[in-house]
Design an enzyme around this catalytic site. Structure first.
Site, short mmCIF file in Angstrom:
data_model
loop_
_atom_site.label_atom_id
_atom_site.label_comp_id
_atom_site.label_asym_id
_atom_site.label_seq_id
_atom_site.Cartn_x
_atom_site.Cartn_y
_atom_site.Cartn_z
CE LYS A 56 -3.80 -1.93 0.31
NZ LYS A 56 -5.43 -1.67 0.38
CB SER A 87 -9.56 -2.49 6.84
OG SER A 87 -8.04 -3.15 5.99
#
Lengths: 329, 327
Positions: A56, A87
């Site tokens: 990410k 999340s």
């Protein structure tokens, strides 16, 4: 230099330049035992080694970098704020990317997110808001109103997708004679970006997604030709993959992805156990879904012809205390 | 027969061992991670390489030595007429048991009764017998089995053929990193350290410094160097794989010939290393993380601007053990 609406090979190559020197070009590992179980040669891209513990960081860094560049043209120097909902792993990536650029990050995470991800976000100096998933959007709007923060979606923002696509460029250089690439899919940022690269450069290489059975929005969408969205967040051990693919990522996935395989919770745990025991790699449940898929019967049935398959291990942020329960080892 | 006064290894012996390993198909050329100083949270002015023996077959480097050791047992043992025995609750025991099973032979492993039960179960799982007894009775029992029952004993860390097998790690390091300045290796009995250092020095790398790392609570080689001969010590450390009660005689002589120095790390420093490596994505057992712990806590001299190879020796740790360390 405004936000580029489209994602293509050009934007991904630009992202590669932006990320150069800041992002780790993660290594490829192999494992004879897993090759035997899968019946083919597997090449694992170790994004669990990536900065902030998952891929990410790539998308987050690219997006923040481009935002800061576009802001530097403004006459008044003011503090840049960014906000993201996640999340866990994107929150870590965004927080770290923001810290690097001197930008303030606000991250909205669920109440039950893994402790290690929460701690990491705080350690990077980001402002953390924990909410129920249903309250994410109001919380985000509140931050935007109060601080003027720019919202950077964890998977739908074109700069984020382009950042994730850089893994595809690396894979093509690192693995000769590639037949297929498989990776987990949640929001679809990685799958959209990587599939764009692969199909632009080597369209004969197959691109596959892997999803938990209980969170199979992408698989259903691809099968029916229409984007499916669940009304609720399903519960899965693969906590990073429960959000569905978005409008933006769907357009790329629909055009560039060959198939999406779904796996059971037990198959995910079994794959995690194998990777832990045989490869001595720490990979979180969401990160190992591609491995579970490549070992499952439907992969052998539908993709059996692929001899050399790259599998992206997308992240390694897992709470050590939860390990005995998950792995039973 | 175990010979505690074997000649120092030659490069031919180590290359020969490497050939045996390659032919066996039981040992991998394990990966080396390049330029991972930032990944590992170390200063950016160290060029760090990690040799990942935790990814080796059976989860530690021990299989290398065992494969070569088993290639040198007497015919009667190789043909199953003589029973094989050894002493180890740890990774050597596991590799030995695996190898005995692979060869379709019979064997017994002796281990201290303080070793966790799961170790005995693991080895029995390979089809071997396990005898547990107080530590003080282990060596006498082994001696008795050799003398009276004519069993063949494989020394778990000081056998010269074992060391030659372990030395293959050094050869592989030089293939992946041809010009290391520093190589850091965990030191238990000293077999891996001795074999690896010999491989590196005998390959012509006179400028490469090889360091061994021991736990403060099991400093047998460190004390042996000071004493000028192999000595025994009282041991107490979480790094059970690095805690034989004495430095091996062959390992000691190789240490004096080829190793720059042996440094010590505390159990806390070892735990911090395990935790750091886990957080970065690697499963490493405490004994396997000692070398990294030494680098992390600044115990290895003159590493600024240098190419440093650290050997991660094993990853056989349960999630519960890891949870206790990292929690």
């Amino acid at each position: 230099m405004g936000t580029n609406r489209e994602v293509n090979l050009e934007t991904i190559k630009e992202a590669s330049c932006t990320l150069s020197g800041h992002v780790i070009e993660t290594p490829i590992q192999t494992c004879e035992t897993l090759d035997l179980l899968a019946g083919r040669r597997l090449f694992f891209k170790c994004e669990n080694f990536q900065r902030s513990g998952s891929f990410k960081f790539r998308g987050a860094f690219n997006a923040v970098s481009r935002l800061v560049s576009s802001n530097s043209n403004e006459p008044t120097k003011r503090q840049v704020h960014v906000v993201g909902c996640s999340s866990g792993n994107y929150a870590c990536g965004l927080a770290l990317a923001a810290k690097h650029h001197g930008v303030t990050a606000h991250v909205i995470m669920p109440n039950n997110c893994p402790e290690c991800k929460k701690q990491a976000v705080l350690s990077y100096g980001a402002n953390l808001l924990q909410r129920e998933q249903k309250d994410f959007i109001p919380a985000r709007k509140q931050v935007e109103d109060l601080t003027g923060a720019v919202f950077i979606s964890s998977s739908q923002h074109p700069d984020v997708i382009s950042g994730q696509g850089t893994m595809g460029l690396e894979l093509l250089q690192q693995v000769p004679d590639l037949d297929a690439v498989i990776m987990p899919v949640g929001g679809g940022g990685m799958l959209a970006g990587v599939s764009m690269v692969i199909k632009s450069i080597c369209p004969e290489v197959r691109v596959y997604g892997a999803e938990p059975e209980v969170a199979n929005q992408a698989a259903l969408s691809l099968r029916t030709g229409e984007r499916r969205a669940f009304s609720h967040f399903p519960r899965s051990i693969a906590d990073g993959l429960v959000c569905g693919i978005g409008e933006v990522t769907w357009t790329y996935i629909r055009d560039n992805v060959d198939d999406i395989f779904t796996v059971s919770e037990d198959e995910i745990k079994n794959a995690m156990r194998l990777v832990w025991e045989r490869m001595k790699l720490v990979v979180e449940p969401s990160g190992v879904v591609g491995v579970a898929a490549v070992l499952c019967d439907s992969f052998k049935a539908r993709a059996g012809g692929c001899k050399n398959v790259a599998v992206i291990l997308s992240g390694g942020n897992v709470d050590v205390q939860k390990l005995p329960e998950i792995l039973k080892m | 027969m175990y010979d505690p006064n074997a000649d120092l290894l030659t490069i031919e012996q180590i290359s020969g061992a490497r050939q045996v390993l390659q032919t066996s198909g039981l040992c991998y050329h394990t990966p080396v991670l390049h330029h991972v100083q930032t990944l590992c949270g170390l200063d950016s002015d160290i060029d760090l390489y990690l040799k990942l023996e935790n990814m080796q077959n059976t989860g530690s480097f021990k299989i290398r030595g065992v494969v070569n050791q088993m290639a040198h047992i007497p015919d009667s043992a190789a043909q199953g007429q003589t029973h094989l025995i050894s002493m180890s609750a740890g990774n050597f025991g596991k590799a030995f048991a695996y190898m005995v099973q692979q060869k379709g032979l019979k064997g017994t492993v002796f281990m201290p009764d303080t070793a966790p039960v799961n170790r005995a179960e693991l080895i029995k799982g390979y089809g071997l017998d396990v005898e547990r007894m107080p530590t003080s009775q282990l060596q006498p029992e082994v001696d008795r089995c050799v003398k009276e029952k004519h069993m063949h004993y494989l020394h778990p860390f000081d056998d010269i053929n074992l060391m030659a097998g372990h030395g293959s790690v050094g050869l592989e390091i030089l293939e992946d990193v041809p010009d290391p300045d520093v190589v850091v290796v965990c030191c238990g009995g000293g077999g891996l350290l001795g074999g690896t250092a010999a491989a590196i020095k005998l390959s012509g790398r006179s400028d490469t410094r090889v360091y061994g790392v021991e736990p403060e609570g099991a400093p047998s080689m460190y004390e042996s160097r000071k004493a000028g001969k192999p000595v025994g010590v009282q041991v107490k450390t979480i790094a059970a794989g690095l805690a034989p009660p004495y430095a091996g005689s062959n390992a000691y002589r190789h240490n004096m010939a080829f190793v720059e120095d042996v440094v010590l790390v505390s159990d806390d420093e070892i735990n911090a290393a395990v935790k750091r490596l886990f957080s970065r994505g690697l499963v490493v057992e405490p004994s396997g993380a000692a070398a990294f712990a030494a680098l992390m806590s600044g115990k290895i001299p003159d590493v600024k601007g240098k190419k440093v190879v650290v050997v991660i020796t094993g990853g056989n740790v349960t999630t519960r053990e890891l949870s206790k360390i990292c929690g």
